[in-house]
Design a protein around this motif. Sequence first.
Motif, mmCIF file in Angstrom:
data_model
loop_
_atom_site.group_PDB
_atom_site.id
_atom_site.type_symbol
_atom_site.label_atom_id
_atom_site.label_comp_id
_atom_site.label_asym_id
_atom_site.label_seq_id
_atom_site.Cartn_x
_atom_site.Cartn_y
_atom_site.Cartn_z
ATOM 1 N N GLY A 170 14.551 -0.142 0.631
ATOM 2 C CA GLY A 170 13.850 -0.455 1.645
ATOM 3 C C GLY A 170 12.249 -0.672 1.834
ATOM 4 O O GLY A 170 11.682 -1.088 0.801
ATOM 5 N N SER A 171 11.947 0.219 2.432
ATOM 6 C CA SER A 171 10.351 0.508 3.104
ATOM 7 C C SER A 171 9.652 0.741 1.747
ATOM 8 O O SER A 171 8.233 0.012 1.078
ATOM 9 C CB SER A 171 9.503 1.099 4.318
ATOM 10 N N ASP A 172 10.715 1.805 1.051
ATOM 11 C CA ASP A 172 9.588 2.375 -0.114
ATOM 12 C C ASP A 172 9.941 1.653 -1.150
ATOM 13 O O ASP A 172 8.044 0.907 -1.880
ATOM 14 C CB ASP A 172 10.614 3.479 -0.538
ATOM 15 N N ILE A 173 10.581 0.931 -1.568
ATOM 16 C CA ILE A 173 9.842 -0.512 -3.000
ATOM 17 C C ILE A 173 9.465 -1.754 -2.194
ATOM 18 O O ILE A 173 8.068 -2.297 -2.748
ATOM 19 C CB ILE A 173 11.490 -1.629 -2.828
ATOM 20 N N ILE A 174 8.995 -2.063 -1.097
ATOM 21 C CA ILE A 174 7.722 -2.822 -0.618
ATOM 22 C C ILE A 174 6.645 -2.460 -0.864
ATOM 23 O O ILE A 174 5.558 -3.058 -0.890
ATOM 24 C CB ILE A 174 7.713 -3.323 0.763
ATOM 25 N N ALA A 175 6.507 -0.709 -0.112
ATOM 26 C CA ALA A 175 5.454 -0.602 -0.366
ATOM 27 C C ALA A 175 4.908 -0.352 -1.742
ATOM 28 O O ALA A 175 3.647 -0.680 -1.999
ATOM 29 C CB ALA A 175 5.410 0.816 0.371
ATOM 30 N N ARG A 176 5.397 -0.115 -2.669
ATOM 31 C CA ARG A 176 5.369 0.372 -4.098
ATOM 32 C C ARG A 176 4.334 -1.427 -4.668
ATOM 33 O O ARG A 176 3.898 -1.181 -5.611
ATOM 34 C CB ARG A 176 7.026 0.695 -5.163
ATOM 35 N N ILE A 177 5.808 -2.321 -4.683
ATOM 36 C CA ILE A 177 5.606 -3.658 -4.553
ATOM 37 C C ILE A 177 3.728 -4.023 -4.506
ATOM 38 O O ILE A 177 2.509 -4.289 -4.676
ATOM 39 C CB ILE A 177 6.063 -4.736 -4.019
ATOM 40 N N GLY A 178 3.899 -4.172 -2.986
ATOM 41 C CA GLY A 178 2.384 -3.816 -1.594
ATOM 42 C C GLY A 178 1.136 -3.400 -2.731
ATOM 43 O O GLY A 178 0.589 -3.909 -3.078
ATOM 44 N N HIS A 179 1.112 -2.259 -3.021
ATOM 45 C CA HIS A 179 0.238 -1.231 -3.493
ATOM 46 C C HIS A 179 0.101 -1.452 -5.182
ATOM 47 O O HIS A 179 -1.309 -1.726 -5.679
ATOM 48 C CB HIS A 179 0.468 -0.046 -4.274
ATOM 49 N N LYS A 180 1.223 -2.124 -6.300
ATOM 50 C CA LYS A 180 0.778 -2.985 -7.005
ATOM 51 C C LYS A 180 -0.174 -4.048 -6.866
ATOM 52 O O LYS A 180 -0.496 -4.191 -8.349
ATOM 53 C CB LYS A 180 1.778 -3.149 -7.897
ATOM 54 N N TYR A 181 0.201 -5.253 -5.924
ATOM 55 C CA TYR A 181 -0.773 -6.068 -6.077
ATOM 56 C C TYR A 181 -1.790 -5.888 -5.076
ATOM 57 O O TYR A 181 -2.259 -7.003 -4.915
ATOM 58 C CB TYR A 181 -0.138 -7.499 -5.565
ATOM 59 N N SER A 182 -2.515 -4.807 -4.748
ATOM 60 C CA SER A 182 -3.235 -4.661 -3.734
ATOM 61 C C SER A 182 -4.481 -3.129 -3.580
ATOM 62 O O SER A 182 -3.526 -2.540 -4.002
ATOM 63 C CB SER A 182 -2.504 -5.290 -2.329
ATOM 64 N N HIS A 183 -5.242 -3.394 -2.620
ATOM 65 C CA HIS A 183 -5.562 -1.945 -2.323
ATOM 66 C C HIS A 183 -5.392 -1.020 -1.729
ATOM 67 O O HIS A 183 -5.787 -0.322 -1.131
ATOM 68 C CB HIS A 183 -7.381 -2.294 -2.231
ATOM 69 N N TYR A 184 -4.603 -1.541 -0.695
ATOM 70 C CA TYR A 184 -3.662 -0.685 -0.547
ATOM 71 C C TYR A 184 -2.417 0.358 -0.336
ATOM 72 O O TYR A 184 -2.108 0.286 -1.489
ATOM 73 C CB TYR A 184 -2.728 -0.788 0.712
ATOM 74 N N THR A 185 -2.851 1.572 0.232
ATOM 75 C CA THR A 185 -2.044 3.179 -0.582
ATOM 76 C C THR A 185 -0.329 2.878 -0.208
ATOM 77 O O THR A 185 -0.148 2.132 0.760
ATOM 78 C CB THR A 185 -2.271 4.519 -0.404
ATOM 79 N N ILE A 186 0.579 3.002 -1.093
ATOM 80 C CA ILE A 186 1.799 3.445 -0.567
ATOM 81 C C ILE A 186 1.990 4.097 0.786
ATOM 82 O O ILE A 186 2.504 3.533 1.581
ATOM 83 C CB ILE A 186 2.912 3.682 -1.362
ATOM 84 N N GLY A 187 0.992 4.741 0.612
ATOM 85 C CA GLY A 187 1.199 5.509 2.436
ATOM 86 C C GLY A 187 1.076 4.571 4.197
ATOM 87 O O GLY A 187 1.619 4.105 4.824
ATOM 88 N N GLN A 188 -0.452 3.582 3.157
ATOM 89 C CA GLN A 188 -0.402 2.681 4.607
ATOM 90 C C GLN A 188 -0.113 1.514 4.247
ATOM 91 O O GLN A 188 -0.080 0.840 5.560
ATOM 92 C CB GLN A 188 -2.126 2.380 3.529
ATOM 93 N N ILE A 189 1.019 1.121 3.772
ATOM 94 C CA ILE A 189 1.751 -0.142 3.576
ATOM 95 C C ILE A 189 2.874 0.663 4.811
ATOM 96 O O ILE A 189 3.844 -0.306 4.731
ATOM 97 C CB ILE A 189 2.562 -0.471 2.045
ATOM 98 N N ILE A 190 3.712 2.047 4.148
ATOM 99 C CA ILE A 190 4.502 2.694 4.447
ATOM 100 C C ILE A 190 4.732 2.667 6.426
ATOM 101 O O ILE A 190 5.230 2.165 6.791
ATOM 102 C CB ILE A 190 5.103 3.681 4.059
#
Length: 326
Positions: A170-190
Amino acid sequence: MSFLFSRTSLHFTKNSAKKHPLFSNMTVLEWRQSLWRSEKIRIKNILLIVIGAGLFSFGLNYLVMPNGLYEGGATGLTLILYYLFGLQPWIMNIVINIPLFILGWKILGRRVFHLSLLGTLAVTAWLAIFERIPFVVDLDHDLMIVSMFAGILSGIGLGIIFKAGGTTGGSDIIARIGHKYSHYTIGQIILAIDILVLILTVIVSQDLRVVLYTMLQVTVASRVIDLISDGGYGSKGLMIISQKSEEIATAIDSQIERGVTLIKAQGFYSRTDTNMIYSVIYKSQLQETKDLIHRIDPHAFITITDAHEVLGEGFTLDKNKQPLEQ
């Protein structure tokens, strides 16, 4: 995927062991002992993830759903679909997560991918099982008690899963993908995902009381997760002393994707010069990092400290040394 030794893996020859970079300084016996130790840890983690998924699913099926409460992240989305259209959460859990795994399998890394897939499938299986077992937790529909009990139970289950190195997708995977391609942290995306799901929850339920109890439940679960998985602190400082400091530093840099500092050190009794590794990692990366170190050097000396506040690149600054948006 196979989680157990194949028979042929134990017939690894001494010559081939020497050629492998991780085992160049090991005897065949030491190599086998290292593999067996790693295998026992892997089996233990698998069992913990299955148990944790059972506790999380129990709370979801017998506390959250009967009382009309919601959840955060992808689980919250499955509950919204359940309340609107009657779609069972165990089915939607697979439907939502399979595309995410397809997108994120390269980013997650092989080990995290396998354990996350296991966590997702375990939650799905437990939800399907509990759906067929009639059971009532009679709390007189007191939403205060229900939300706190559900939060504690879910937090224990998820905390066990995270401590074993897995996730529920779920959101953990989305957060890791988003963190990989953006400057946002995993915690911020979650956090952003949880806020979005919460807004959808308000729209669907149209009951602020239910939303507030859901927030209480999620807050309790979050605190319990932190206490179980890492004692409650957001980041961890690692100091590692090993004869394979270069290999460990390279692995942390490439696989965990955290910064590494080599500090010149000397043993007091041996008077041997060595490089001590210092690295700060996110709490969610602790188990993965420990397993990585032990695979390279089972005899490494490791100290882990709580980092109450971390400032700098990767935490408060991006790769260009610019402040991260809060």
